[in-house]
Design an enzyme around this catalytic site. Structure first.
Site, PDB file in Angstrom:
ATOM      1  N   GLU A 111      31.095 -24.058 -91.069  1.00  0.00           N
ATOM      2  CA  GLU A 111      30.949 -22.636 -89.911  1.00  0.00           C
ATOM      3  C   GLU A 111      31.552 -23.081 -88.764  1.00  0.00           C
ATOM      4  O   GLU A 111      32.085 -22.231 -87.904  1.00  0.00           O
ATOM      5  CB  GLU A 111      29.630 -22.068 -90.147  1.00  0.00           C
ATOM      6  CG  GLU A 111      29.649 -20.748 -89.584  1.00  0.00           C
ATOM      7  CD  GLU A 111      29.627 -20.799 -87.935  1.00  0.00           C
ATOM      8  OE1 GLU A 111      30.372 -19.937 -87.451  1.00  0.00           O
ATOM      9  OE2 GLU A 111      28.961 -21.699 -87.385  1.00  0.00           O
ATOM     10  N   GLU A 112      31.087 -24.276 -88.104  1.00  0.00           N
ATOM     11  CA  GLU A 112      30.880 -24.722 -86.618  1.00  0.00           C
ATOM     12  C   GLU A 112      32.550 -24.816 -86.325  1.00  0.00           C
ATOM     13  O   GLU A 112      32.777 -25.304 -85.265  1.00  0.00           O
ATOM     14  CB  GLU A 112      30.370 -25.800 -86.376  1.00  0.00           C
ATOM     15  CG  GLU A 112      28.801 -25.709 -86.672  1.00  0.00           C
ATOM     16  CD  GLU A 112      28.212 -24.700 -85.438  1.00  0.00           C
ATOM     17  OE1 GLU A 112      28.896 -24.337 -84.441  1.00  0.00           O
ATOM     18  OE2 GLU A 112      26.933 -24.645 -85.591  1.00  0.00           O
TER      19      GLU A 112
ATOM     20  N   HIS B  20      22.954 -25.438 -80.306  1.00  0.00           N
ATOM     21  CA  HIS B  20      23.864 -26.548 -80.045  1.00  0.00           C
ATOM     22  C   HIS B  20      23.171 -27.665 -78.737  1.00  0.00           C
ATOM     23  O   HIS B  20      23.869 -28.442 -78.308  1.00  0.00           O
ATOM     24  CB  HIS B  20      25.105 -26.036 -79.424  1.00  0.00           C
ATOM     25  CG  HIS B  20      25.753 -25.149 -80.559  1.00  0.00           C
ATOM     26  ND1 HIS B  20      27.253 -25.190 -80.342  1.00  0.00           N
ATOM     27  CD2 HIS B  20      25.178 -24.874 -81.796  1.00  0.00           C
ATOM     28  CE1 HIS B  20      27.213 -24.585 -81.766  1.00  0.00           C
ATOM     29  NE2 HIS B  20      26.457 -24.279 -82.440  1.00  0.00           N
TER      30      HIS B  20
ATOM     31  N   ASP C 160      26.785 -26.991 -92.561  1.00  0.00           N
ATOM     32  CA  ASP C 160      27.260 -27.826 -91.542  1.00  0.00           C
ATOM     33  C   ASP C 160      26.622 -28.151 -90.433  1.00  0.00           C
ATOM     34  O   ASP C 160      25.691 -27.379 -89.999  1.00  0.00           O
ATOM     35  CB  ASP C 160      28.810 -27.793 -91.293  1.00  0.00           C
ATOM     36  CG  ASP C 160      28.987 -26.291 -90.502  1.00  0.00           C
ATOM     37  OD1 ASP C 160      28.440 -25.410 -91.155  1.00  0.00           O
ATOM     38  OD2 ASP C 160      29.912 -26.486 -89.532  1.00  0.00           O
TER      39      ASP C 160
ATOM     40  N   ARG D  28      22.011  -4.709 -86.391  1.00  0.00           N
ATOM     41  CA  ARG D  28      22.495  -3.531 -85.833  1.00  0.00           C
ATOM     42  C   ARG D  28      23.826  -3.293 -86.583  1.00  0.00           C
ATOM     43  O   ARG D  28      24.581  -4.219 -87.389  1.00  0.00           O
ATOM     44  CB  ARG D  28      22.903  -3.667 -84.286  1.00  0.00           C
ATOM     45  CG  ARG D  28      24.145  -4.379 -84.303  1.00  0.00           C
ATOM     46  CD  ARG D  28      24.457  -4.634 -82.675  1.00  0.00           C
ATOM     47  NE  ARG D  28      24.497  -3.630 -81.910  1.00  0.00           N
ATOM     48  CZ  ARG D  28      25.675  -2.979 -81.758  1.00  0.00           C
ATOM     49  NH1 ARG D  28      26.813  -3.063 -82.292  1.00  0.00           N
ATOM     50  NH2 ARG D  28      25.970  -1.833 -80.981  1.00  0.00           N
TER      51      ARG D  28
END
Ligand SMILES: [Zn+2]
Ligand SMILES: [Zn+2]
Length: 405
Positions: A151-152, A378, A93, A191
């Site tokens: 996802e956003e 963004h 998206d 990580r």
């Protein structure tokens, strides 16, 4: 449909890197094509069509329309070995941002832009699928590609899990990446444990009693109450959270009042909460409610609080993080290399997949200040160094070969 790829026989298949890097022009072409047609979450119609057409052309079995616009593709290796299933996740998206870049592949959809790099994620997953389909003899087990919507926010991962994408065949582990302009090209951030924060949100309406600005004794001033709530909320992280745990409470909106001599009867506060530790789930909700209730009660105001969890924290499995780290080290090959301390308070709905199966989400450095490709995610001028695309494919392919044997 005819594949736009070079004939695999013309590339040196014994040299994985060279053959993957030869895909670079195609990766760039797909990424730019997707960049030109950004679509918001759950509306990724053309994007999904594009992905499906490519998979179809390469003979890769897949299912479309999952959680509205999601796609799942499956490739089975020909090598004999443990029948493990590894999932690779990419988000598709874009964002409601007007692009300010003047590039030939600029967004053609007014007000919409791939300003987070998900166009690159989709291209990397496609490149990986193409490569693995052509090299099925090099791995055992099965690779499942999950192209997810939204996802956003509001989040496409959860509905895809609910639709069963981690089942049949059952996924043993999952990996995914985010192109990352907070890291230079040629680095990978990975990580074990928490990589990205939980995202929780709240809206609070404070109801006082309005009146004349010169006669406050006849009112309950919602602005005074809201101001005290805002200040008191900052004591949660400062005084209630273990200082060795990281957390943020941000009030991003405060609205009240209409005129300087009118005491406002209502104030609105909205904010976001971030933290890493899964043990803190539920803690902020309770503490914020207690503070709002206490401050309001002491002033004779009432309130309406709406608190919800958007995404849980992104927690990497130690074994899978080690797999990605060892592979990434071979791929980036630069003095900068792998960056283990790369946590961010940003959130990601990859977390829902990682709650279901062990896995690793990682950052692939994509910033190149020399080419002015280092605007933050963004931002209306966001863009990344496309050299990272082939690196992403190489990391995924090597993970598959190492995990699936
Ligand atoms: Zn984003
Ligand atoms: Zn993103």
């Amino acid at each position: 449909m005819v594949s736009t790829f070079p004939n695999p026989s013309t590339v040196d298949l014994s040299r994985l890197r060279l053959s993957i890097r030869s895909l670079q022009p195609q990766l760039v072409e797909w990424r730019r094509r997707l960049h030109q047609q950004p679509e918001l979450g759950f509306q990724e119609k053309l994007t999904a069509e594009f992905v499906s057409q490519k998979l179809q052309a390469w003979g890769i079995a897949h299912e479309t329309g999952i959680a509205q616009t999601g796609i799942v593709a499956t490739i089975k290796g020909n090598k004999s070995g443990a029948e493990k299933v590894l999932a690779i996740r990419a988000d598709m998206d874009a964002l409601p941002i007007q692009e300010l870049n003047e590039v030939p592949y600029k967004s053609q959809n007014d007000g919409l832009m791939h300003a987070c790099g998900h166009d690159g994620h989709t291209a990397i997953a496609l490149g990986t699928a193409y490569y693995l389909q052509e090299h099925r003899q090099d791995f055992a087990g099965t690779v499942k590609f999950i192209f997810q919507p939204a996802e956003e926010s509001p989040g496409g991962a959860k509905p895809m899990i609910e639709a069963g994408v981690l089942k049949n065949p059952n996924v043993d582990a999952i990996i995914g990446l985010h192109l990352w302009n907070n890291l230079p090209l040629g680095t990978v951030g990975v990580r074990a444990g928490a990589l990205m924060a939980a995202v929780e949100c709240f809206d609070c309406k404070i109801l006082g009693k309005g009146g004349h600005g010169a006669m406050p004794h006849q009112t309950v001033d919602s602005i005074i109450v809201a101001a005290q709530v805002v200040n008191a909320l900052q004591t949660i992280v400062a005084r209630n959270v273990n200082p060795l745990d990281s957390a943020v409470v941000t009030v991003g909106e405060l609205h009240a009042g209409t005129k300087r001599n009118v005491i406002a009867d209502t104030a609105w506060i909205s904010g976001t909460v971030r933290f890493f530790s899964p043990e803190l789930v539920g803690f902020f909700k309770q503490r914020i409610e207690n503070i709002v209730a206490g401050v309001c009660q002491s002033h004779g105001a009432s309130y309406d609080l709406n608190y919800w969890s958007l995404y849980p924290p992104v927690i990497n499995d130690a074994g899978m993080a080690e797999l990605v780290r060892s592979v990434a080290e071979e791929v980036v090959e630069t003095p900068v290399g792998v960056v283990p301390e790369c946590q961010t308070m940003g959130g990601e709905d990859m977390s829902f997949f990682l709650q279901e199966v062990p896995g690793c989400y990682f950052f692939l450095g994509a910033a190149n200040p020399e080419k002015k490709l280092d605007y933050p995610h963004h931002h209306p001028r966001f863009d990344f160094d496309e050299t990272a695309l082939a690196m992403g494919v190489e990391i995924f392919v090597r993970c598959v070969e190492k995990f699936c044997g």
